[in-house]
Scaffold this motif. Structure first.
Motif, PDB file in Angstrom:
ATOM      1  N   LEU A 201       0.800  -1.224   0.000  1.00 18.51           N
ATOM      2  CA  LEU A 201       0.000   0.000   0.000  1.00 18.51           C
ATOM      3  C   LEU A 201       0.836   1.279   0.000  1.00 18.51           C
ATOM      4  O   LEU A 201       0.363   2.318  -0.437  1.00 18.51           O
ATOM      5  CB  LEU A 201      -0.943   0.003   1.211  1.00 18.51           C
ATOM      6  CG  LEU A 201      -2.193  -0.874   1.068  1.00 18.51           C
ATOM      7  CD1 LEU A 201      -2.900  -1.025   2.411  1.00 18.51           C
ATOM      8  CD2 LEU A 201      -3.154  -0.293   0.029  1.00 18.51           C
ATOM      9  N   CYS A 202       2.058   1.214   0.524  1.00 18.91           N
ATOM     10  CA  CYS A 202       2.877   2.434   0.559  1.00 18.91           C
ATOM     11  C   CYS A 202       4.167   2.185  -0.209  1.00 18.91           C
ATOM     12  O   CYS A 202       4.453   1.060  -0.606  1.00 18.91           O
ATOM     13  CB  CYS A 202       3.127   2.863   2.003  1.00 18.91           C
ATOM     14  SG  CYS A 202       4.523   2.042   2.780  1.00 18.91           S
ATOM     15  N   PRO A 203       4.975   3.237  -0.418  1.00 20.60           N
ATOM     16  CA  PRO A 203       6.193   3.047  -1.224  1.00 20.60           C
ATOM     17  C   PRO A 203       7.199   2.061  -0.623  1.00 20.60           C
ATOM     18  O   PRO A 203       8.096   1.607  -1.332  1.00 20.60           O
ATOM     19  CB  PRO A 203       6.790   4.458  -1.284  1.00 20.60           C
ATOM     20  CG  PRO A 203       5.635   5.365  -1.108  1.00 20.60           C
ATOM     21  CD  PRO A 203       4.731   4.668  -0.141  1.00 20.60           C
TER      22      PRO A 203
ATOM     23  N   ARG B 160      19.683  11.939   1.048  1.00 23.38           N
ATOM     24  CA  ARG B 160      20.434  11.810   2.304  1.00 23.38           C
ATOM     25  C   ARG B 160      19.548  12.115   3.515  1.00 23.38           C
ATOM     26  O   ARG B 160      19.525  11.371   4.492  1.00 23.38           O
ATOM     27  CB  ARG B 160      21.642  12.760   2.266  1.00 23.38           C
ATOM     28  CG  ARG B 160      22.480  12.711   3.512  1.00 23.38           C
ATOM     29  CD  ARG B 160      23.776  13.500   3.375  1.00 23.38           C
ATOM     30  NE  ARG B 160      24.433  13.568   4.679  1.00 23.38           N
ATOM     31  CZ  ARG B 160      24.175  14.488   5.578  1.00 23.38           C
ATOM     32  NH1 ARG B 160      23.317  15.438   5.319  1.00 23.38           N
ATOM     33  NH2 ARG B 160      24.796  14.475   6.762  1.00 23.38           N
ATOM     34  N   MET B 161      18.783  13.220   3.442  1.00 28.64           N
ATOM     35  CA  MET B 161      17.936  13.556   4.591  1.00 28.64           C
ATOM     36  C   MET B 161      16.761  12.585   4.708  1.00 28.64           C
ATOM     37  O   MET B 161      16.329  12.243   5.803  1.00 28.64           O
ATOM     38  CB  MET B 161      17.430  15.000   4.505  1.00 28.64           C
ATOM     39  CG  MET B 161      18.494  16.051   4.753  1.00 28.64           C
ATOM     40  SD  MET B 161      19.629  15.696   6.119  1.00 28.64           S
ATOM     41  CE  MET B 161      18.539  15.703   7.540  1.00 28.64           C
ATOM     42  N   GLY B 162      16.247  12.128   3.564  1.00 29.96           N
ATOM     43  CA  GLY B 162      15.186  11.119   3.614  1.00 29.96           C
ATOM     44  C   GLY B 162      15.662   9.862   4.321  1.00 29.96           C
ATOM     45  O   GLY B 162      14.941   9.259   5.128  1.00 29.96           O
ATOM     46  N   GLN B 163      16.907   9.482   4.031  1.00 32.34           N
ATOM     47  CA  GLN B 163      17.474   8.285   4.666  1.00 32.34           C
ATOM     48  C   GLN B 163      17.727   8.533   6.155  1.00 32.34           C
ATOM     49  O   GLN B 163      17.337   7.732   7.007  1.00 32.34           O
ATOM     50  CB  GLN B 163      18.788   7.913   3.952  1.00 32.34           C
ATOM     51  CG  GLN B 163      19.616   6.833   4.638  1.00 32.34           C
ATOM     52  CD  GLN B 163      18.897   5.484   4.684  1.00 32.34           C
ATOM     53  OE1 GLN B 163      18.013   5.209   3.873  1.00 32.34           O
ATOM     54  NE2 GLN B 163      19.252   4.656   5.668  1.00 32.34           N
ATOM     55  N   LEU B 164      18.368   9.668   6.468  1.00 26.98           N
ATOM     56  CA  LEU B 164      18.725   9.945   7.866  1.00 26.98           C
ATOM     57  C   LEU B 164      17.479  10.082   8.751  1.00 26.98           C
ATOM     58  O   LEU B 164      17.445   9.600   9.876  1.00 26.98           O
ATOM     59  CB  LEU B 164      19.517  11.253   7.951  1.00 26.98           C
ATOM     60  CG  LEU B 164      21.018  11.185   7.748  1.00 26.98           C
ATOM     61  CD1 LEU B 164      21.603  12.594   7.752  1.00 26.98           C
ATOM     62  CD2 LEU B 164      21.674  10.338   8.830  1.00 26.98           C
ATOM     63  N   CYS B 165      16.460  10.743   8.223  1.00 24.88           N
ATOM     64  CA  CYS B 165      15.294  11.059   9.059  1.00 24.88           C
ATOM     65  C   CYS B 165      14.249   9.955   9.058  1.00 24.88           C
ATOM     66  O   CYS B 165      13.472   9.841  10.011  1.00 24.88           O
ATOM     67  CB  CYS B 165      14.638  12.363   8.598  1.00 24.88           C
ATOM     68  SG  CYS B 165      15.688  13.788   8.876  1.00 24.88           S
ATOM     69  N   ALA B 166      14.189   9.157   7.996  1.00 21.02           N
ATOM     70  CA  ALA B 166      13.069   8.208   7.921  1.00 21.02           C
ATOM     71  C   ALA B 166      13.419   6.905   7.194  1.00 21.02           C
ATOM     72  O   ALA B 166      12.505   6.169   6.816  1.00 21.02           O
ATOM     73  CB  ALA B 166      11.883   8.881   7.228  1.00 21.02           C
TER      74      ALA B 166
ATOM     75  N   ALA C   5      14.185   6.560   4.293  1.00 18.30           N
ATOM     76  CA  ALA C   5      13.453   6.619   3.026  1.00 18.30           C
ATOM     77  C   ALA C   5      14.214   7.532   2.050  1.00 18.30           C
ATOM     78  O   ALA C   5      13.816   8.668   1.807  1.00 18.30           O
ATOM     79  CB  ALA C   5      12.035   7.141   3.237  1.00 18.30           C
ATOM     80  N   PRO C   6      15.324   7.026   1.476  1.00 16.08           N
ATOM     81  CA  PRO C   6      16.068   7.877   0.525  1.00 16.08           C
ATOM     82  C   PRO C   6      15.228   8.246  -0.688  1.00 16.08           C
ATOM     83  O   PRO C   6      15.523   9.222  -1.372  1.00 16.08           O
ATOM     84  CB  PRO C   6      17.268   6.990   0.137  1.00 16.08           C
ATOM     85  CG  PRO C   6      16.867   5.593   0.483  1.00 16.08           C
ATOM     86  CD  PRO C   6      15.928   5.700   1.645  1.00 16.08           C
ATOM     87  N   ASP C   7      14.162   7.471  -0.935  1.00 15.62           N
ATOM     88  CA  ASP C   7      13.298   7.756  -2.086  1.00 15.62           C
ATOM     89  C   ASP C   7      12.095   8.623  -1.686  1.00 15.62           C
ATOM     90  O   ASP C   7      11.101   8.689  -2.413  1.00 15.62           O
ATOM     91  CB  ASP C   7      12.797   6.440  -2.709  1.00 15.62           C
ATOM     92  CG  ASP C   7      12.064   5.553  -1.699  1.00 15.62           C
ATOM     93  OD1 ASP C   7      11.969   5.934  -0.500  1.00 15.62           O
ATOM     94  OD2 ASP C   7      11.583   4.476  -2.096  1.00 15.62           O
TER      95      ASP C   7
END
Ligand code: SF4
Length: 290
Positions: A5-7, A155-161, A163-165
């Protein structure tokens, strides 16, 4: 059924084990009550009937609602119980009804709306990390979209969640909901009855990311798409990412706000006073449910 259902598309068989979102098959809700603190076209003066679903597909390290996003605390609801709850909220006279982080429960929410279609604007409020094919399941059911747009760089998507994508999916999702909603429309009370309102929370030390996101909105979304610029970041618990352990400064806020104004983006600027933990709702307590 294996969940996509989600990415994350983690293909968990949620009848057997939870997916990344921490959720099994059962629909879990941590709060269902009028909520006054959304943007004026959603909350108005009488509030939106806000249903906070448990769990989250993004699970940001700095989440203010981590009690429900990271632990999955909540009560089990059937579609019939959700439908009855929506009726009770509508009877209180709220302006709209909001589904908050409902993505892992889309099929059950649609089942509830089959039982009773509320005569109020229905708002879909999420992190923005959505799969386009799941959003298409909601076409015709949701009137107002209230997605976050959080991170620009992988990078921030990966660090924070983890989720690099994030931006890849959130940007595609935003274009999809703009297609579904069409131009914004408002009723005589100034409540949004159709449209997209994009939210962005400024993070400390990351004003450059904020400015890139605002520029992308100006360049890629339909002209006139409103933006809600939020400044209420509060480090909650052990964030674990260097630099995210403080509030934003006035200078950082002004830098991003001025960029938004320079771009000519319409929308909302949050007051400083709302950066307070007193605005975080109480979850999973007797007073959390009407
Ligand atoms: S909604 Fe949950 S179980 Fe389904 S793909 Fe996303 S993280 Fe995995």
């Amino acid at each position: 059924m294996l969940c996509t259902l989600c990415p994350r598309k983690c293909r968990a068989d949620r009848a057997v084990r939870p997916g990344f979102c921490g959720l099994g098959e059962e629909m879990l809700i941590a709060r269902a009550a009028p909520h006054l603190w959304e943007e004026p076209p959603v909350s108005g003066t009488r509030g939106t009937g806000a249903v906070f679903f448990s769990g989250c597909t993004l699970r940001c390290v700095y989440c203010q609602n981590r009690e429900i996003s990271h632990t999955g605390a909540g009560r089990p609801f059937t579609p019939r119980q959700l439908s009855d709850t929506l009726k009770r909220l509508a009877d209180l006279g709220v302006h709209s009804l909001s589904f908050i982080t409902g993505t892992p429960f889309i099929p059950r929410i649609l089942d509830a709306l089959e039982l009773w279609r509320p005569p109020l604007p229905l708002v879909w409020n999420t992190s923005g990390y959505e799969a386009v094919e799941s959003l298409r399941l909601l076409e015709g059911a949701i009137d107002v979209w209230l997605p976050d747009l959080k991170h620009f760089s992988p990078r921030m998507g990966q660090l924070c969640a983890k989720a690099p994508d994030y931006f890849e999916h959130a940007s595609a999702a935003l274009k999809e909901v703009c297609r579904q909603a069409g131009p914004c429309a408002y009723n005589e009370e100034g409540i949004m009855t159709r449209g997209v309102l994009v939210r962005h929370l400024i993070l400390p030390g990351l004003t450059g990311e904020s400015m890139k996101l605002l520029t992308w909105i100006r360049d890629e979304l339909p002209p006139g798409t409103p933006v809600s610029l939020m400044r209420q970041y509060l480090p909650c618990g052990e964030v674990g990412v260097p630099g995210l352990d403080r509030r934003i400064t006035e200078k950082e806020y002004r830098r991003v706000r001025d960029h938004m104004l320079l771009l000519g983006l319409p929308g909302f600027l949050q007051e400083a006073e709302s950066a307070d933990s007193g605005f975080i709702p109480v979850f999973n307590a007797p007073e959390s449910f009407i």
